[in-house]
Design an enzyme around this catalytic site. Structure first.
Site, PDB file in Angstrom:
ATOM      1  N   ASP A  99       0.816  -1.215   0.000  1.00 27.48           N
ATOM      2  CA  ASP A  99       0.000   0.000   0.000  1.00 27.48           C
ATOM      3  C   ASP A  99       0.851   1.267   0.000  1.00 27.48           C
ATOM      4  O   ASP A  99       0.362   2.349  -0.340  1.00 27.48           O
ATOM      5  CB  ASP A  99      -0.919   0.014   1.225  1.00 27.48           C
ATOM      6  CG  ASP A  99      -0.148  -0.101   2.533  1.00 27.48           C
ATOM      7  OD1 ASP A  99       0.542  -1.124   2.720  1.00 27.48           O
ATOM      8  OD2 ASP A  99      -0.214   0.819   3.367  1.00 27.48           O
ATOM      9  N   TYR A 143      10.934   3.354   1.241  1.00 22.92           N
ATOM     10  CA  TYR A 143      10.348   2.015   1.147  1.00 22.92           C
ATOM     11  C   TYR A 143       9.330   1.944   0.019  1.00 22.92           C
ATOM     12  O   TYR A 143       9.404   1.084  -0.859  1.00 22.92           O
ATOM     13  CB  TYR A 143       9.693   1.625   2.475  1.00 22.92           C
ATOM     14  CG  TYR A 143       8.870   0.359   2.394  1.00 22.92           C
ATOM     15  CD1 TYR A 143       9.473  -0.872   2.133  1.00 22.92           C
ATOM     16  CD2 TYR A 143       7.481   0.393   2.561  1.00 22.92           C
ATOM     17  CE1 TYR A 143       8.714  -2.035   2.042  1.00 22.92           C
ATOM     18  CE2 TYR A 143       6.719  -0.768   2.475  1.00 22.92           C
ATOM     19  CZ  TYR A 143       7.341  -1.971   2.213  1.00 22.92           C
ATOM     20  OH  TYR A 143       6.592  -3.113   2.117  1.00 22.92           O
TER      21      TYR A 143
END
Length: 297
Positions: free
Chosen positions: A104, A127
């Site tokens: 996500d 990330y």
């Protein structure tokens, strides 16, 4: 015989894949962790893939330390972008498909409502940026690819929110938990089961898989909650199961009251309708999984 190569075998999803595939006699598999296969080495990837000749590669390896990633930029891109690229290239060369787990965090997290697969990506940290780069690398390198975006993963193995909450509840009488970030907790075993079901669909010779169904899918848990609500369910079920004598006093706090090096998405709610429609895979029922918290304590 379907042959599956699993990377990241010691991670939350990888360990579940190994357990579940042991009861699938129609699937031959090998599972490797980073000590057995360094996916950031193109030569190692090529050798392993050519030696085993898999039908499917499931990449469950990732650098998932969101905060550390802000300072470990090269390592993050090596594991989250370069490794998937080498695996996808090797898959293409031997005619295999690749199933790759994403996140996500490729989204900004500022949308109202649910995120669909076609929504604009805009990661807010290293990330997420490295995982998005990995998605693109896989898509570009292998025509037979499934990208599985998921969120808020927890399982019996590895470190996760469920284990952290149970540990803190033993140590503290009161806790402040972020209440303005929303998402769908996702059981690692359900992710593994989804990947296995997809792998079987892709390799079903009696029912030729529609190549139009390769692509990106969202898979996470329902109902959507915030971290505070997730913690409350964990504590209530832990008391019911006598893992905790009593629940700690839990206070909902704002994100700015719990600063972290990396920015977290405010909204991680993924729309899982596509994966249900194409593969008849329902959203992860995370609440029922928490009826067995002795596996986490």
């Amino acid at each position: 015989m379907v042959k599956v190569l699993i990377t990241g075998s010691n991670g939350q999803v990888g360990s579940c894949l190994v357990k579940q595939l042991q009861s699938c006699p129609e699937i031959e598999f090998i599972a490797v962790d980073r000590n057995e296969l360094d996916i950031t080495s193109e030569q190692e990837v090529i050798k392993t893939v050519n030696d085993f000749m898999p039908t499917i590669i499931i990449n469950a390896a990732a650098h998932t330390a969101v905060d550390k990633a802000e300072n470990e930029v090269e390592l993050s891109y090596a594991i989250n972008r370069d490794g998937p690229k080498y695996l996808a290239q090797a898959a293409e060369q031997v005619g295999a498909a690749i199933l790759h787990i994403s996140t996500d965090y490729v989204f900004a997290g500022d949308k109202e409502g649910l995120y669909s697969e076609s929504d604009t990506v805009n990661p807010q940290g290293v990330y997420g940026e490295s995982k998005l780069a990995g998605e693109k690398a896989v898509i570009n390198a292998c025509s037979r690819h499934i990208i599985l975006r998921t969120a808020w993963v927890f399982g019996e193995d590895g470190n996760n929110f469920v284990k952290t909450m149970l540990r803190l509840a033993q140590q503290k009488d009161s806790l402040g938990i972020v209440a303005d970030q929303f998402g769908g907790p996702t059981y690692a075993g359900d992710i593994a089961a989804a990947l296995i079901k997809i792998a079987k669909a892709i390799t079903n010779l009696k029912n030729e898989f529609d190549s139009n169904n390769y692509g990106i899918y969202h898979f996470s848990g329902m109902p959507h909650v915030n971290w505070y609500e997730f913690a409350q369910v964990i504590f209530d079920k832990a008391v019911e199961q006598k893992i905790l004598v009593k629940s700690p006093d839990v206070k909902g706090i704002k994100t700015e009251e719990y600063p972290t090096p990396a920015k977290r998405p405010t909204n991680s709610k993924l729309n899982t309708k596509k994966i249900t429609t194409v593969f008849t895979i329902p959203a992860s029922d995370w609440q029922s999984v928490l009826n067995h918290l002795s596996d986490y304590a």
